[in-house]
Design a protein around this motif. Structure first.
Motif, PDB file in Angstrom:
ATOM      1  N   ILE A 172     -27.953 -27.305  15.546  1.00 56.90           N
ATOM      2  CA  ILE A 172     -28.917 -27.647  14.497  1.00 56.90           C
ATOM      3  C   ILE A 172     -28.288 -27.370  13.142  1.00 56.90           C
ATOM      4  O   ILE A 172     -27.301 -26.621  13.049  1.00 56.90           O
ATOM      5  CB  ILE A 172     -30.250 -26.876  14.705  1.00 56.90           C
ATOM      6  CG1 ILE A 172     -31.398 -27.493  13.894  1.00 56.90           C
ATOM      7  CG2 ILE A 172     -30.103 -25.381  14.388  1.00 56.90           C
ATOM      8  CD1 ILE A 172     -32.786 -27.047  14.328  1.00 56.90           C
ATOM      9  N   GLY A 212     -25.972 -27.431  10.212  1.00 57.83           N
ATOM     10  CA  GLY A 212     -24.569 -27.812  10.102  1.00 57.83           C
ATOM     11  C   GLY A 212     -23.904 -28.065  11.440  1.00 57.83           C
ATOM     12  O   GLY A 212     -22.862 -28.710  11.508  1.00 57.83           O
ATOM     13  N   LYS A 267     -22.517 -21.779  15.091  1.00 51.68           N
ATOM     14  CA  LYS A 267     -21.595 -20.827  14.462  1.00 51.68           C
ATOM     15  C   LYS A 267     -21.924 -19.397  14.895  1.00 51.68           C
ATOM     16  O   LYS A 267     -21.062 -18.642  15.299  1.00 51.68           O
ATOM     17  CB  LYS A 267     -21.674 -20.979  12.940  1.00 51.68           C
ATOM     18  CG  LYS A 267     -20.747 -20.045  12.198  1.00 51.68           C
ATOM     19  CD  LYS A 267     -20.784 -20.294  10.695  1.00 51.68           C
ATOM     20  CE  LYS A 267     -19.965 -19.203  10.004  1.00 51.68           C
ATOM     21  NZ  LYS A 267     -19.954 -19.348   8.558  1.00 51.68           N
ATOM     22  N   PHE A 327     -24.157 -18.522  17.317  1.00 53.97           N
ATOM     23  CA  PHE A 327     -24.597 -18.500  18.713  1.00 53.97           C
ATOM     24  C   PHE A 327     -25.824 -17.607  18.880  1.00 53.97           C
ATOM     25  O   PHE A 327     -25.981 -16.884  19.874  1.00 53.97           O
ATOM     26  CB  PHE A 327     -23.469 -18.045  19.657  1.00 53.97           C
ATOM     27  CG  PHE A 327     -23.350 -18.944  20.865  1.00 53.97           C
ATOM     28  CD1 PHE A 327     -22.835 -20.219  20.740  1.00 53.97           C
ATOM     29  CD2 PHE A 327     -23.772 -18.529  22.116  1.00 53.97           C
ATOM     30  CE1 PHE A 327     -22.737 -21.073  21.832  1.00 53.97           C
ATOM     31  CE2 PHE A 327     -23.688 -19.375  23.221  1.00 53.97           C
ATOM     32  CZ  PHE A 327     -23.155 -20.647  23.069  1.00 53.97           C
ATOM     33  N   GLY A 387     -21.460 -23.149   7.798  1.00 57.80           N
ATOM     34  CA  GLY A 387     -22.074 -24.037   8.797  1.00 57.80           C
ATOM     35  C   GLY A 387     -22.168 -25.468   8.319  1.00 57.80           C
ATOM     36  O   GLY A 387     -21.816 -26.411   9.039  1.00 57.80           O
ATOM     37  N   ARG A 388     -22.614 -25.668   7.071  1.00 55.27           N
ATOM     38  CA  ARG A 388     -22.814 -27.039   6.584  1.00 55.27           C
ATOM     39  C   ARG A 388     -21.498 -27.688   6.131  1.00 55.27           C
ATOM     40  O   ARG A 388     -21.495 -28.813   5.651  1.00 55.27           O
ATOM     41  CB  ARG A 388     -23.866 -27.069   5.479  1.00 55.27           C
ATOM     42  CG  ARG A 388     -23.623 -26.124   4.327  1.00 55.27           C
ATOM     43  CD  ARG A 388     -24.846 -26.007   3.415  1.00 55.27           C
ATOM     44  NE  ARG A 388     -24.665 -24.974   2.405  1.00 55.27           N
ATOM     45  CZ  ARG A 388     -24.895 -23.690   2.587  1.00 55.27           C
ATOM     46  NH1 ARG A 388     -25.323 -23.264   3.769  1.00 55.27           N
ATOM     47  NH2 ARG A 388     -24.741 -22.800   1.625  1.00 55.27           N
TER      48      ARG A 388
END
Ligand code: F6P
Length: 559
Positions: free
Chosen positions: A157, A159, A211, A213, A272-273
């Motif tokens: 979800i 990034g 990233k 988890f 993440g993004r």
């Protein structure tokens, strides 16, 4: 006077000058700026990394652009760009370097972070991942029952989803025949459920992309996918052949039951993004192949090199950022539309929503003070021409201004009859209409010329007026390829960074998503009924509105 104070002061002087310039321009139509400056269109456009940007339709003068460039200098934009590429810990609130650019760096340089050459580390992990991709494509690696793994389900979800799905859609012409990709993100079980019914467990590879988890949505979906796989007859040993993980958190991956050889890592210096270039891009490489994945990185690298080395006045991401600053802070425009005239880029607005709004939707500055400036705008958008028949009415005649980016490839990946010239005609028409507008006088004259009587024309005319002077950029590329798409995404990444520098915020953290997550985990046991409601129906700790909603949910929930 400290150098920091000097920079701050000169920044304030420049802001004042910008405000004066904005006032001076207030009554000057953009079209007139072209009349008095024959070179405006040429000078307010540039090419880089295969992209062409025209920003001349913004309501901005040469003086304004010069002042904006001075502002960039006063805010140390060149130094901050260098600091990012150098690996300084510019993500100060998380004490991290910001090095997604390393993931596509082809310079062969060495960059030591905490004693480790991150360029070499990134290359090694990418090679591991691409070997895995080759093995899947060559059926060297198959499912537990010996069938080729032709279907991929990326579970992630934000990034860990938006980048891969946007790129996979964008590169549809390069899809490897016979391969399918699904992207499951929402914790709403219908998303996974609707996907599972389309799958054959023997030929499906699940990619759990997270990233940290630990993201609730992803872990819930991953567990349900695992349960489904086992319920379909998959064995415990078979999990090894059908589940891989992409994460920085190797321990959590192991605890979930995915072995290290099925785990592709990345690092805390990849936000993440900004992670689609890392192992998070596995679903992309599986769908379009190794070479197109590398071309994607190559296109981004070309934009990185341009961003790193071009002078601010010739620097596409810097100029795009500065025009955005003008629109946001001088013209007070709070909404920015991303309008790709390319059906394959239909997920670009959603991708840029996260890239921009999660990066620059901040109020606290790096110095701990509340921002005196408006920061990131609301980003929304839709592929053209669909958007024209939905929300463009407001873009043309609404009471709020919306700045726009029109994006298109000059050649289609799938030319069909005269579709593409029609698409391009629309792409040119919309920004032209937004800028030129149509005056009351013009409308009256047109109506009368069409045979309408004067009174009727007078009554109808105001409804057909277009004020004009609605700002837009146009970004063109020859063709939407892996390379040009890589360059386009990198352009926006860097634009967002430069804007964050000018606003004095940290574009690389996302503390604003935490409170909602925390409250959801507190509310979950109340919804599940594990915690009983307080006497009277409401929850004593909850605000009355939430308590009432919870009560209604409980009384109407059937399970
Ligand atoms: O929405 C918050 C966020 O942390 C994003 O920044 C990130 O892209 C997303 O959640 C997913 O996080 P993860 O990859 O750790 O599951």
């Amino acid at each position: 006077m400290s150098s920091e104070a000097r920079v701050k002061e000169s920044g304030e002087v420049i802001w004042d000058a910008l405000r004066l310039e904005q006032e001076a321009l207030a009554d000057v139509p953009t079209l007139e700026l072209f009349d008095v400056d024959a070179e405006r269109a040429r000078d307010f456009s540039l090419e880089a990394a295969g992209l062409y940007l025209d920003y001349s339709k913004n309501h901005v003068s040469r003086t304004a652009v010069d002042l904006l460039l001075k502002l960039a200098d006063a805010c140390d934009v060149p130094e901050r760009i260098a600091a990012m590429f150098r690996g300084d810990r510019i993500n100060a609130t998380e004490d991290r370097a910001v090095l997604h650019t390393v993931l596509r760096d082809r310079s062969g340089r060495e960059l030591l972070i905490d004693g480790e050459d991150v360029c070499a580390v990134a290359t090694r992990e990418r090679d591991r991942m691409l070997s895995f991709v080759d093995d899947i494509h060559n059926a060297k690696r198959v499912g537990a029952t010996g069938k080729p793994l032709t279907t991929v389900v990326n579970i992630g979800i934000g990034g860990s989803d938006l980048g891969p799905v946007m790129i996979v859609e964008g590169l549809r012409p390069y899809w490897i025949a016979g391969r399918r990709s699904f992207f499951v993100s929402n914790v709403d079980g219908q998303h996974l459920g609707d996907t599972l019914v389309q799958l054959d467990p023997e030929t499906t590879l699940f990619i759990v992309a997270s990233k940290t988890f630990s993201t609730q949505e992803t872990m819930t979906n991953a567990q349900s996918a695992l349960d489904w796989f086992l319920a379909q007859g998959g064995s415990r040993e078979g999990v090894r052949d059908h589940f891989v993980a992409l994460s920085t958190n190797q321990e959590a991956v192991a605890a979930f039951g995915i072995a290290p050889e099925n785990t592709f890592g990345f690092w805390d210096w990849v936000g993440g993004r900004y992670s689609l270039w890392s192992s998070i891009g596995l679903s992309i490489a599986l769908q379009v192949g190794r070479s197109h994945f590398l071309e994607l990185l190559g296109g981004a690298f070309a934009m990185d090199e341009h961003f790193r080395h071009a002078a601010p006045g010739d620097n596409m991401p810097v100029l795009l950022a500065l025009i955005g600053i003008w629109n946001r802070n001088l013209e007070d425009i709070g909404v920015h539309a991303i309008l790709p005239y390319d059906q394959h880029l239909h997920r670009l607005p959603a991708y840029l929503q996260q890239a921009d709004m999660e990066s620059n939707g901040k109020s606290a500055c790096l110095n701990g003070h509340w921002s005196a400036l408006k920061t990131g705008p609301v980003i929304f958008g839709e592929a053209g021409t669909n958007g024209q028949h939905a929300f463009y009415q407001l873009l043309h005649q609404g009471t709020d201004l919306v700045s726009c980016d029109f994006i298109a490839a000059v050649n289609s990946q799938g030319e069909l009859g005269d579709h593409h010239p029609k698409l391009l005609a629309n792409l040119l028409a919309q920004p032209r209409a937004l800028m030129c507008g149509k005056s009351l006088d013009q409308v009256r004259r047109e109506l009368v010329a069409q045979g309408m009587d004067a009174a009727a024309a007078e009554a109808l005319a105001p409804h057909k007026v277009f004020e004009g002077d609605r700002p837009s950029n146009t970004i063109l590329m020859e063709r939407l390829t892996a390379e040009s798409l890589g360059a386009l995404v990198a352009l926006y990444e860097h634009k967002i960074f430069v804007q964050g520098v000018i606003w004095g915020i940290n574009s690389f953290d996302q503390w604003g998503v935490e409170l909602g997550k925390q409250l959801a985990s507190e509310l979950l046991p109340l919804i599940n009924g594990a915690v009983k409601p307080a006497p009277g129906g409401g929850e004593s700790e909850l605000d009355p509105s939430t308590a009432q909603l919870l009560d209604w949910i409980r009384r109407h929930r059937a399970v």
